[in-house]
Design a protein around this motif. Structure first.
Motif, PDB file in Angstrom:
ATOM      1  N   LEU A 125       0.101   7.200  20.917  1.00 27.40           N
ATOM      2  CA  LEU A 125       0.464   5.790  21.051  1.00 27.40           C
ATOM      3  C   LEU A 125       1.973   5.613  20.977  1.00 27.40           C
ATOM      4  O   LEU A 125       2.579   4.873  21.765  1.00 27.40           O
ATOM      5  CB  LEU A 125      -0.232   4.983  19.950  1.00 27.40           C
ATOM      6  N   SER A 126       2.615   6.308  20.040  1.00 26.54           N
ATOM      7  CA  SER A 126       4.065   6.221  19.910  1.00 26.54           C
ATOM      8  C   SER A 126       4.767   6.786  21.151  1.00 26.54           C
ATOM      9  O   SER A 126       5.762   6.223  21.627  1.00 26.54           O
ATOM     10  CB  SER A 126       4.522   6.968  18.653  1.00 26.54           C
ATOM     11  N   ARG A 127       4.235   7.882  21.689  1.00 28.34           N
ATOM     12  CA  ARG A 127       4.827   8.462  22.893  1.00 28.34           C
ATOM     13  C   ARG A 127       4.783   7.481  24.063  1.00 28.34           C
ATOM     14  O   ARG A 127       5.727   7.390  24.836  1.00 28.34           O
ATOM     15  CB  ARG A 127       4.096   9.749  23.277  1.00 28.34           C
ATOM     16  N   ARG A 128       3.658   6.787  24.192  1.00 25.91           N
ATOM     17  CA  ARG A 128       3.503   5.862  25.302  1.00 25.91           C
ATOM     18  C   ARG A 128       4.369   4.625  25.135  1.00 25.91           C
ATOM     19  O   ARG A 128       4.937   4.110  26.107  1.00 25.91           O
ATOM     20  CB  ARG A 128       2.034   5.453  25.424  1.00 25.91           C
ATOM     21  N   LEU A 129       4.505   4.124  23.907  1.00 30.32           N
ATOM     22  CA  LEU A 129       5.279   2.906  23.673  1.00 30.32           C
ATOM     23  C   LEU A 129       6.776   3.170  23.580  1.00 30.32           C
ATOM     24  O   LEU A 129       7.590   2.281  23.901  1.00 30.32           O
ATOM     25  CB  LEU A 129       4.801   2.226  22.385  1.00 30.32           C
ATOM     26  N   HIS A 160      -1.743   4.140   4.985  1.00 27.36           N
ATOM     27  CA  HIS A 160      -1.085   2.836   4.920  1.00 27.36           C
ATOM     28  C   HIS A 160       0.154   2.799   5.815  1.00 27.36           C
ATOM     29  O   HIS A 160       0.491   1.748   6.395  1.00 27.36           O
ATOM     30  CB  HIS A 160      -0.716   2.486   3.480  1.00 27.36           C
ATOM     31  N   LEU A 161       0.843   3.927   5.973  1.00 30.16           N
ATOM     32  CA  LEU A 161       1.983   3.987   6.888  1.00 30.16           C
ATOM     33  C   LEU A 161       1.545   3.710   8.325  1.00 30.16           C
ATOM     34  O   LEU A 161       2.269   3.060   9.086  1.00 30.16           O
ATOM     35  CB  LEU A 161       2.654   5.361   6.799  1.00 30.16           C
ATOM     36  N   LEU A 162       0.375   4.190   8.688  1.00 33.82           N
ATOM     37  CA  LEU A 162      -0.128   3.938  10.041  1.00 33.82           C
ATOM     38  C   LEU A 162      -0.454   2.461  10.245  1.00 33.82           C
ATOM     39  O   LEU A 162      -0.238   1.914  11.333  1.00 33.82           O
ATOM     40  CB  LEU A 162      -1.371   4.803  10.304  1.00 33.82           C
ATOM     41  N   TRP A 163      -0.997   1.830   9.235  1.00 32.12           N
ATOM     42  CA  TRP A 163      -1.255   0.395   9.297  1.00 32.12           C
ATOM     43  C   TRP A 163       0.063  -0.369   9.430  1.00 32.12           C
ATOM     44  O   TRP A 163       0.163  -1.322  10.223  1.00 32.12           O
ATOM     45  CB  TRP A 163      -2.032  -0.040   8.052  1.00 32.12           C
ATOM     46  N   GLN A 164       1.099   0.058   8.733  1.00 34.76           N
ATOM     47  CA  GLN A 164       2.413  -0.582   8.894  1.00 34.76           C
ATOM     48  C   GLN A 164       2.947  -0.392  10.319  1.00 34.76           C
ATOM     49  O   GLN A 164       3.492  -1.324  10.920  1.00 34.76           O
ATOM     50  CB  GLN A 164       3.412   0.017   7.904  1.00 34.76           C
ATOM     51  N   PHE A 165       2.805   0.819  10.844  1.00 39.27           N
ATOM     52  CA  PHE A 165       3.247   1.096  12.219  1.00 39.27           C
ATOM     53  C   PHE A 165       2.527   0.183  13.212  1.00 39.27           C
ATOM     54  O   PHE A 165       3.129  -0.351  14.150  1.00 39.27           O
ATOM     55  CB  PHE A 165       2.993   2.567  12.550  1.00 39.27           C
ATOM     56  N   TRP A 166       1.231  -0.007  12.997  1.00 39.57           N
ATOM     57  CA  TRP A 166       0.444  -0.892  13.871  1.00 39.57           C
ATOM     58  C   TRP A 166       1.017  -2.319  13.846  1.00 39.57           C
ATOM     59  O   TRP A 166       1.139  -2.971  14.898  1.00 39.57           O
ATOM     60  CB  TRP A 166      -0.997  -0.873  13.387  1.00 39.57           C
ATOM     61  N   GLN A 167       1.386  -2.785  12.665  1.00 40.69           N
ATOM     62  CA  GLN A 167       1.954  -4.139  12.560  1.00 40.69           C
ATOM     63  C   GLN A 167       3.327  -4.203  13.224  1.00 40.69           C
ATOM     64  O   GLN A 167       3.673  -5.204  13.893  1.00 40.69           O
ATOM     65  CB  GLN A 167       2.058  -4.531  11.084  1.00 40.69           C
ATOM     66  N   LYS A 168       4.119  -3.154  13.073  1.00 45.57           N
ATOM     67  CA  LYS A 168       5.457  -3.143  13.664  1.00 45.57           C
ATOM     68  C   LYS A 168       5.402  -3.213  15.190  1.00 45.57           C
ATOM     69  O   LYS A 168       6.191  -3.929  15.813  1.00 45.57           O
ATOM     70  CB  LYS A 168       6.201  -1.872  13.236  1.00 45.57           C
ATOM     71  N   ILE A 169       4.498  -2.460  15.801  1.00 48.61           N
ATOM     72  CA  ILE A 169       4.463  -2.473  17.264  1.00 48.61           C
ATOM     73  C   ILE A 169       3.952  -3.814  17.783  1.00 48.61           C
ATOM     74  O   ILE A 169       4.325  -4.239  18.886  1.00 48.61           O
ATOM     75  CB  ILE A 169       3.614  -1.311  17.827  1.00 48.61           C
ATOM     76  N   HIS A 170       3.129  -4.524  16.986  1.00 53.92           N
ATOM     77  CA  HIS A 170       2.667  -5.844  17.418  1.00 53.92           C
ATOM     78  C   HIS A 170       3.775  -6.888  17.281  1.00 53.92           C
ATOM     79  O   HIS A 170       3.724  -7.929  17.944  1.00 53.92           O
ATOM     80  CB  HIS A 170       1.427  -6.266  16.626  1.00 53.92           C
ATOM     81  N   GLU A 171       4.752  -6.602  16.444  1.00 53.00           N
ATOM     82  CA  GLU A 171       5.912  -7.488  16.371  1.00 53.00           C
ATOM     83  C   GLU A 171       6.848  -7.267  17.551  1.00 53.00           C
ATOM     84  O   GLU A 171       7.578  -8.182  17.956  1.00 53.00           O
ATOM     85  CB  GLU A 171       6.672  -7.229  15.065  1.00 53.00           C
ATOM     86  N   ARG A 172       6.816  -6.076  18.114  1.00 49.86           N
ATOM     87  CA  ARG A 172       7.778  -5.719  19.163  1.00 49.86           C
ATOM     88  C   ARG A 172       7.224  -5.903  20.568  1.00 49.86           C
ATOM     89  O   ARG A 172       7.967  -6.253  21.488  1.00 49.86           O
ATOM     90  CB  ARG A 172       8.209  -4.262  18.969  1.00 49.86           C
ATOM     91  N   PHE A 173       5.936  -5.637  20.769  1.00 50.25           N
ATOM     92  CA  PHE A 173       5.353  -5.687  22.105  1.00 50.25           C
ATOM     93  C   PHE A 173       4.315  -6.795  22.204  1.00 50.25           C
ATOM     94  O   PHE A 173       3.637  -7.110  21.218  1.00 50.25           O
ATOM     95  CB  PHE A 173       4.678  -4.347  22.445  1.00 50.25           C
ATOM     96  N   PRO A 174       4.149  -7.373  23.399  1.00 55.82           N
ATOM     97  CA  PRO A 174       3.091  -8.376  23.595  1.00 55.82           C
ATOM     98  C   PRO A 174       1.721  -7.745  23.344  1.00 55.82           C
ATOM     99  O   PRO A 174       1.503  -6.578  23.685  1.00 55.82           O
ATOM    100  CB  PRO A 174       3.253  -8.780  25.061  1.00 55.82           C
ATOM    101  N   PRO A 175       0.805  -8.487  22.761  1.00 61.05           N
ATOM    102  CA  PRO A 175      -0.535  -7.930  22.489  1.00 61.05           C
ATOM    103  C   PRO A 175      -1.215  -7.377  23.732  1.00 61.05           C
ATOM    104  O   PRO A 175      -1.918  -6.365  23.660  1.00 61.05           O
ATOM    105  CB  PRO A 175      -1.299  -9.128  21.921  1.00 61.05           C
TER     106      PRO A 175
END
Length: 478
Positions: A125-129, A160-175
């Protein structure tokens, strides 16, 4: 969020495990951490797990989990139901998810539970984004996105770090953008995160040979291809064959690995190449030839046999049968009619002959296996494993006839044609001479080239393939 991503009704499960470093086929999990996210909110769960072996020192230093901490923890079977309930129906999200999912599914299966969640790898997911970044390890995500670290290398802390990462990408990219990427990742065949999906885009589902390459050094960038020579930075890992290339290659990358060998292979592969063949025989021949030439690290069979030998049966000046060990480098094995066995080493040949002597009550000294005074009783006779040919209790002729009978099943097939022939497979002709494969031709020019070329060394694996092939394929006189 669920509607935008079309997630399973159960929502999300951010998962991390710690292990002893042992294989997924053993009870090696030491800790499990799960962060559940759905419409009802966020819930965290973790537990230590008692493995079946001690935790290595370097793992203890990395995770802080030692043998004393897990000594009274539950075995996985005791918490299997709890793990299943927290994962079932959810999107399984983990960093390098193949590892976590593979271990957990194997452990659940041992407990009698089967779970098949959709799996999302946050490395992919990180590679693609973030394609402009080269590194996507969890430490790099922490630094890049400012993630708050509680307990690094502990299961719940990393989940929990992965859950934080999930929230961060939703702040940066459109859903909608994240939804499209996630749907593509979980809808595609499971591939190692370091392997470009374009590598398999052109794979046909037809017969052929496939080659996996790894990085000989750091930073190797490889692309798909159909060559057979590794570049300076490529390390041949594995060569396989199949009548359905695409299906077979993808089977190596199933999320639930059946062996540690498959897991190791998928973690190392960086590039895939393939060669289409006319059929199964062509694939078998090409695989055997390439394994010997490229010597991939994960192939155990089909390796080069430099000391190929056989037993030659002949008579001496007085007509007694005798055996002599001869080597393929000295004789044309394909055109002999007095050879038995085909062995990869002198040791294997000797071991097999001793077993034959024991099973058929033959005399080891007369076979050249033991030194013994002529005319006296050998040690095997005293053990009632020899009928007395060593001292005249059995005639040399009777012993010789029993030797021939015992060797019959090991006889090397004599080449039945005066010269080269072709084995037709589809539109291709496999050119063969004296059980040696000269190559495969699909046109007259290539056929003439092969007939004029020199013959390769006699090869045991090629011989075995061709002995069966001449019974299945039409033979063309050349």
């Amino acid at each position: 969020m669920n509607a935008a991503l079309r997630l399973p009704p159960g929502g999300l499960a951010f998962v991390d495990i710690e292990t002893t470093g042992g294989p997924s086929q053993r009870e090696s999990i030491t800790e499990i951490g799960i962060v559940q996210v759905d419409e009802d909110g966020v819930r965290e769960w973790s537990t230590l797990v008692r493995p079946e072996s001690r935790i290595p020192d370097y793992i203890q230093r990395l995770t802080g989990i030692d043998d004393d901490m897990v000594a009274h923890a539950p075995a996985f079977a005791e918490i299997a139901d709890a793990v299943f309930d927290r994962l079932d129906g959810r999107l399984f999200i983990a960093h390098n998810a193949r590892f976590d999912h593979g271990h957990l599914r194997a452990a659940l299966r041992r407990a009698g539970l089967d779970i098949r969640p959709q799996v999302l790898c946050t490395v992919k997911l990180s590679r693609r984004l973030f394609p402009d970044h080269r590194r996507h390890g969890l430490d790099h995500l922490i630094e890049r996105h400012g993630l708050a670290v509680a307990e690094r290398h502990r299961a719940l802390g990393d989940a929990h770090l992965l859950w934080q990462f999930w929230q961060k990408i939703h702040e940066r990219f459109p859903p909608g953008h994240i939804a499209a990427v996630v749907r593509e990742l979980i809808g595609h065949p499971s591939l190692p995160p370091q392997l470009d999906p374009e590598q398999i885009a052109g794979l046909p589902d037809s017969p052929g040979v496939y080659l996996f390459y790894g990085a000989r050094g750091a930073g190797t960038e490889a692309g798909a291809g159909t060559g057979t020579e590794p570049d300076a930075d490529s390390l041949p890992l594995y060569i396989g064959k199949s009548t359905r290339l695409r299906s077979r290659v993808l089977s190596h990358f199933a999320a639930d690995h059946q062996s540690d060998r498959e897991l190791s292979l998928s973690q190392q592969v960086r590039r895939i190449e393939w060669i289409e063949t006319a059929g199964e025989i062509g694939a078998l021949l090409k695989e055997a030839e390439l394994v010997k030439r490229l010597q991939p690290t994960h192939n155990r069979l089909l390796r080069r046999n430099r000391d190929l030998c056989a037993w030659r049966l002949s008579t001496d000046m007085i007509g007694d049968w005798q055996l002599e060990l001869v080597h393929a480098a000295e004789l044309d094995f394909g055109r002999r009619d007095d050879l038995y066995g085909l062995f990869r080493s002198r040791r294997e040949a000797t071991h097999r002959l001793r077993a034959l002597a024991r099973d058929h009550a033959l005399c080891p000294p007369l076979l050249g296996l033991d030194k013994h005074p002529q005319g006296t009783r050998c040690f095997d006779f005293q053990l009632k494993r020899c009928r007395g040919a060593c001292h005249g209790g059995e005639s040399p002729q009777a012993h010789g006839l029993r030797l021939i009978e015992a060797l019959h099943a090991m006889k090397v097939r004599h080449w039945p044609w005066p010269g080269a022939v072709g084995l037709r497979e589809g539109e291709a002709i496999h050119v063969v001479d004296g059980w040696r494969w000269l190559g495969t031709a699909t046109d007259e020019a290539r056929l003439a080239e092969l007939l004029e070329s020199g013959r390769p060394a006699f090869d045991l694996d090629i011989y075995k393939i061709l002995v069966k092939a001449v019974q299945r394929l039409p033979v063309v006189r050349l």
